[in-house]
Design a protein around this motif. Structure first.
Motif, PDB file in Angstrom:
ATOM      1  N   VAL B 340      -0.964  -0.965   0.816  1.00 56.90           N
ATOM      2  CA  VAL B 340      -0.419  -0.179   1.927  1.00 56.90           C
ATOM      3  C   VAL B 340       0.863   0.508   1.493  1.00 56.90           C
ATOM      4  CG1 VAL B 340       0.583  -0.302   4.228  1.00 56.90           C
ATOM      5  CG2 VAL B 340      -1.445  -1.643   3.692  1.00 56.90           C
ATOM      6  N   MET B 341       1.729  -0.244   0.814  1.00 50.96           N
ATOM      7  CA  MET B 341       3.001   0.336   0.353  1.00 50.96           C
ATOM      8  C   MET B 341       2.741   1.510  -0.568  1.00 50.96           C
ATOM      9  SD  MET B 341       5.224  -3.056  -0.358  1.00 50.96           S
ATOM     10  CE  MET B 341       6.155  -3.855   0.951  1.00 50.96           C
ATOM     11  N   ASN B 342       1.756   1.322  -1.408  1.00 46.84           N
ATOM     12  CA  ASN B 342       1.381   2.370  -2.337  1.00 46.84           C
ATOM     13  C   ASN B 342       0.940   3.644  -1.619  1.00 46.84           C
ATOM     14  OD1 ASN B 342       0.529   3.647  -4.673  1.00 46.84           O
ATOM     15  ND2 ASN B 342      -0.049   1.667  -5.570  1.00 46.84           N
ATOM     16  N   VAL B 343       0.042   3.459  -0.658  1.00 46.78           N
ATOM     17  CA  VAL B 343      -0.442   4.601   0.121  1.00 46.78           C
ATOM     18  C   VAL B 343       0.738   5.317   0.784  1.00 46.78           C
ATOM     19  CG1 VAL B 343      -1.768   5.286   2.159  1.00 46.78           C
ATOM     20  CG2 VAL B 343      -2.727   3.627   0.542  1.00 46.78           C
ATOM     21  N   LEU B 344       1.638   4.508   1.364  1.00 49.12           N
ATOM     22  CA  LEU B 344       2.739   5.104   2.122  1.00 49.12           C
ATOM     23  C   LEU B 344       3.763   5.781   1.221  1.00 49.12           C
ATOM     24  CD1 LEU B 344       3.331   2.381   4.866  1.00 49.12           C
ATOM     25  CD2 LEU B 344       2.199   4.597   5.109  1.00 49.12           C
ATOM     26  N   SER B 345       4.064   5.180   0.078  1.00 53.42           N
ATOM     27  CA  SER B 345       5.137   5.747  -0.742  1.00 53.42           C
ATOM     28  C   SER B 345       4.653   6.922  -1.584  1.00 53.42           C
ATOM     29  CB  SER B 345       5.758   4.667  -1.634  1.00 53.42           C
ATOM     30  OG  SER B 345       4.761   4.105  -2.451  1.00 53.42           O
ATOM     31  N   SER B 346       3.346   7.016  -1.777  1.00 52.90           N
ATOM     32  CA  SER B 346       2.857   8.137  -2.583  1.00 52.90           C
ATOM     33  C   SER B 346       2.648   9.386  -1.743  1.00 52.90           C
ATOM     34  CB  SER B 346       1.556   7.752  -3.288  1.00 52.90           C
ATOM     35  OG  SER B 346       0.547   7.598  -2.321  1.00 52.90           O
TER      36      SER B 346
END
Ligand SMILES: Nc1ncnc2c1ncn2[C@@H]1O[C@H](COP(=O)(O)OP(=O)(O)O)[C@@H](O)[C@H]1O
Ligand SMILES: [Mg+2]
Lengths: 344, 347
Positions: B340-346
């Protein structure tokens, strides 16, 4: 016909509870087995010759596999002798290797007693015993391998009948020792006849001709499930209708399926989330819904790219649901992915 | 003093005022001589257990409510033993085979047969059969389900099986084809509000307006048990339930809500360690990992942009499945959070 007779009860003083219709109308003799004519005629021949091969019955649920072997056993030995000559093992028994071996050994070891001439006159009563291994596809491969030896050891005195849904789950060395009988899905006509017969016997009133046909469609031709449903529906209402049957079968109503497709087409994420929440809270089965979505969407006119994306989504979802994946998350994913696919 | 949830649990069909059609159908079914095996399915808090109780009451009368709870030892192959809790009356037994994990087939093989082979003790019982209630039927292993199949046919004169499940999907075709499926939908918000109203009246809770009760019903996500617990908690904290009163979440839900907020606010790896601590904490309080994941997902979604949603949902489905099949729930929860963090930060 023999199944008109009341079912023998286990000599209890209390009035017997009536048995469910699936048991009540289980064929009692080979003559009553519907729609498996090829199999029945082969088995009847073996009755006359009093020689029986090892057998492997396979086919979808509710096509008469268990009924046929039980009927054959009855026709072979008659009700009395059957008690000592037939051993039925199924997945409800502990079927670890050692237990199976032990049980079969104990059963096969005892010599067959003399048979009264009275019984001989009525039944073939051959000298061998019969071991039925129902639901054999649930046995581990190790247990199956062990069984192969056992089968050889007692080949003189004992015949085996293995029953399963998927013949590929039976190891080859075992399968190759048996004559295979494939039970076909019952033809619509014979299944209908059987259902009509039960309706007559039980005074069930159906709304119109179509009701029994739609019943078979609901259960994909599974006669057992059809009979269960029919009995429940008859318990619910004086006249059995299509709607009652669909509700009882757990089918997701068409308007819900259309609603899902509609929100996926619009593609508004918030709307999707709300629709999914409502379907989950209304308790509809996601795997049923998936079936229906699959049938509707993959036959509709959409681009081949969309179709391929959808097919993939549905395939993954089916697997996860069967494994016990969370229905809410899965449905959310299915509908969201469907929306993406329809955009593609 | 008992919780309101228990105090106001209906004990027979007459008191069940939700979903009348379903109730009527079930009652009708229980008066039939030939009750089929049943499988009740629906979301948590929709009243499956309550309906099972009402069925038993209808079938056997008040005697079905005199229950004892005991724990039973069973053979689990070789010299191994396993223990299982049994809730029983003279007429029925209630078990949760999933207690035995992947040894649940022994429960079905041993216990069920034993019950099936013994006669009804009460000579005047209305029915010759006994009822076995199987909770969490959707958690039964394939082996246990296979073990049920013939048992359901062979012992029909002595035994009726009532299964309770939230999901129908893991239940295999041969079992479904031997049961009557009964869908139990969650009550509507209106229905919940009505029940809350009658409880509030009985307990003399002062409620400013019906809107409060509807707000509770909505927050509970149509879960009657939760809604009643919420009402009781609010009553404990407030003199009068006003429209502005906050509907309290259960502790663990509040924790997850905060976790979701933190994840979305700063989706960085430094947060990952902190979140892991929270998840450990939740697990150690016996919150089932699949529920943690779902709750987390549903708390995250309203906080993120619609474009990010598909990726997050897909990840949730993937890791939920792995939780179910794997053994280290914490790995999969963590992997979900990281994704989720990945999706959001990218973005
Ligand atoms: N070929 C058939 N002829 C008559 N009745 C059948 C037939 N197949 C299934 N049935 C009905 O369905 C029920 C289940 O059949 P069964 O033999 O147990 O199926 P399975 O193939 O799953 O072993 C029976 O009790 C019977 O009422
Ligand atoms: Mg069978």
């Amino acid at each position: 016909m023999s199944f008109f007779k009341p079912k023998a009860t286990n000599s209890t003083p209390r009035a017997p509870t009536k048995v469910p219709w699936t048991e009540k109308y289980r064929p009692k003799s080979l003559n009553d087995v519907a729609a498996q004519d090829a199999i029945v005629s082969v088995l009847k021949k073996t009755l006359q010759s009093s020689n029986l091969p090892h057998m492997l019955f396979y086919g979808p649920p509710g096509t008469g596999k268990t009924s046929t072997i039980l009927a054959l056993a009855r026709d072979l030995y008659g009700p009395e002798l059957r008690k000592t000559r037939v051993l039925e093992l199924n997945a409800s028994d502990d079927r670890g290797i050692s237990v199976v071996r032990e049980k079969i050994k104990n059963f096969s070891r005892t010599a067959v007693g003399n048979v009264s001439s009275e019984i001989r006159q009525k039944y073939p009563a051959p000298d061998f015993k019969l071991i039925i291994l129902d639901e054999a596809d649930m046995m581990t491969h190790d247990a199956q391998a062990a069984l192969r030896r056992t089968m050889e050891n007692y080949a003189k005195t004992t015949r085996f009948c293995l029953i399963c849904n998927y013949v590929t789950r039976i190891i080859d060395p075992l399968a190759s020792r048996c004559s295979k009988f494939r039970f076909k899905e019952l033809s619509q006509e014979s299944a209908l006849n059987r259902l009509q017969y039960i309706c007559e016997q039980e005074n069930v009133e159906v709304e119109d001709e179509e009701v029994l046909r739609s019943l078979l469609k609901l259960t994909n031709g599974d006669l057992r499930q059809s009979i269960t449903l029919l009995q429940s529906a008859a318990g619910f209402a004086p006249v059995v209708t299509k709607d009652i049957l669909s509700e009882l079968a757990g089918v997701v109503p068409d308007n819900i399926v259309s609603k899902v497709i509609e929100v996926a087409e619009i593609g508004n994420q918030k709307q999707i989330e709300k629709a999914v929440e409502n379907i989950i809270l209304d308790g509809y089965s996601v795997s049923e819904l998936l079936d229906q979505l699959h049938d509707t969407l993959l036959t509709s006119v959409i681009s081949s790219k969309s179709k391929s994306m959808l097919a993939n989504t549905f395939s993954v979802a089916n697997r996860r649901l069967v494994d016990g994946g969370d229905e809410h998350i899965e449905l959310l994913n299915i509908v969201t992915q469907t929306a993406q696919a329809l955009k593609a | 003093m008992s919780l309101w949830v228990h105090e106001f649990r209906p004990s027979n069909f007459a008191e069940l005022d939700l979903n009348e059609r379903l109730t009527d159908n079930l009652r009708q079914l229980c008066t039939e001589e030939e009750l089929p095996h049943l499988l009740l399915y629906g979301p948590p808090g929709s009243g499956k257990q309550t309906r099972v109780g009402a069925c038993l009451q209808e079938l056997f009368g008040a005697g079905s409510r005199r229950i004892k709870i005991e724990s039973r030892q069973l053979d689990a192959g070789g010299s191994k033993k396993l223990e299982i809790t049994m809730v029983s009356s003279v007429y029925h037994v209630e078990i949760t085979p999933s207690e035995a994990g992947n040894q649940d087939r022994f429960v079905v093989q041993e216990l069920l047969k034993e019950i099936a082979q013994t006669q009804q003790i009460d000579q005047n019982a209305k029915h010759r059969y006994k009822v076995v209630v199987i909770n969490e039927a959707d958690h039964l292993t394939r082996e246990a389900q296979a073990a049920l199949r013939r048992t359901m046919e062979i012992y029909t004169s002595n035994l009726r099986i009532v299964m309770v499940a939230t999901s129908l999907s893991p239940i295999m075709e041969p079992i479904r084809s031997r049961t009557l499926l009964v869908r139990v939908p969650a009550p509507s918000e209106d229905e919940i509000a009505k029940v809350l109203q009658s409880i509030a009246a009985a307990k003399r809770v002062s409620v400013q307006s019906d809107a409060v009760l509807h707000k509770i019903a909505a927050t509970s996500q149509r879960n009657m048990r939760k809604a009643i617990l919420m009402l009781e908690a609010m009553y404990a904290q407030n003199e009068q339930l006003t429209e502005s009163a906050v509907v309290p979440l259960a502790d663990w839900e509040a924790v997850i809500k905060k976790e979701a907020f933190e994840i979305v606010k700063s989706p960085t790896t430094s947060k990952l360690a902190e979140v892991r601590g929270t998840n450990y904490e939740l697990l150690s309080h016996c919150i089932p990992p699949q529920i943690i994941l779902r709750t987390l997902l549903l708390q995250i979604l309203p906080l993120v942009d619609a474009k990010a949603a598909p990726g997050i949902i897909e990840a949730a489905a993937l890791f939920d499945h792995r939780i179910r099949l794997g053994t280290k729930a914490i790995f999969h929860l963590e992997a979900f959070v990281a994704r989720v963090m990945n999706v959001l930060s990218s973005r």
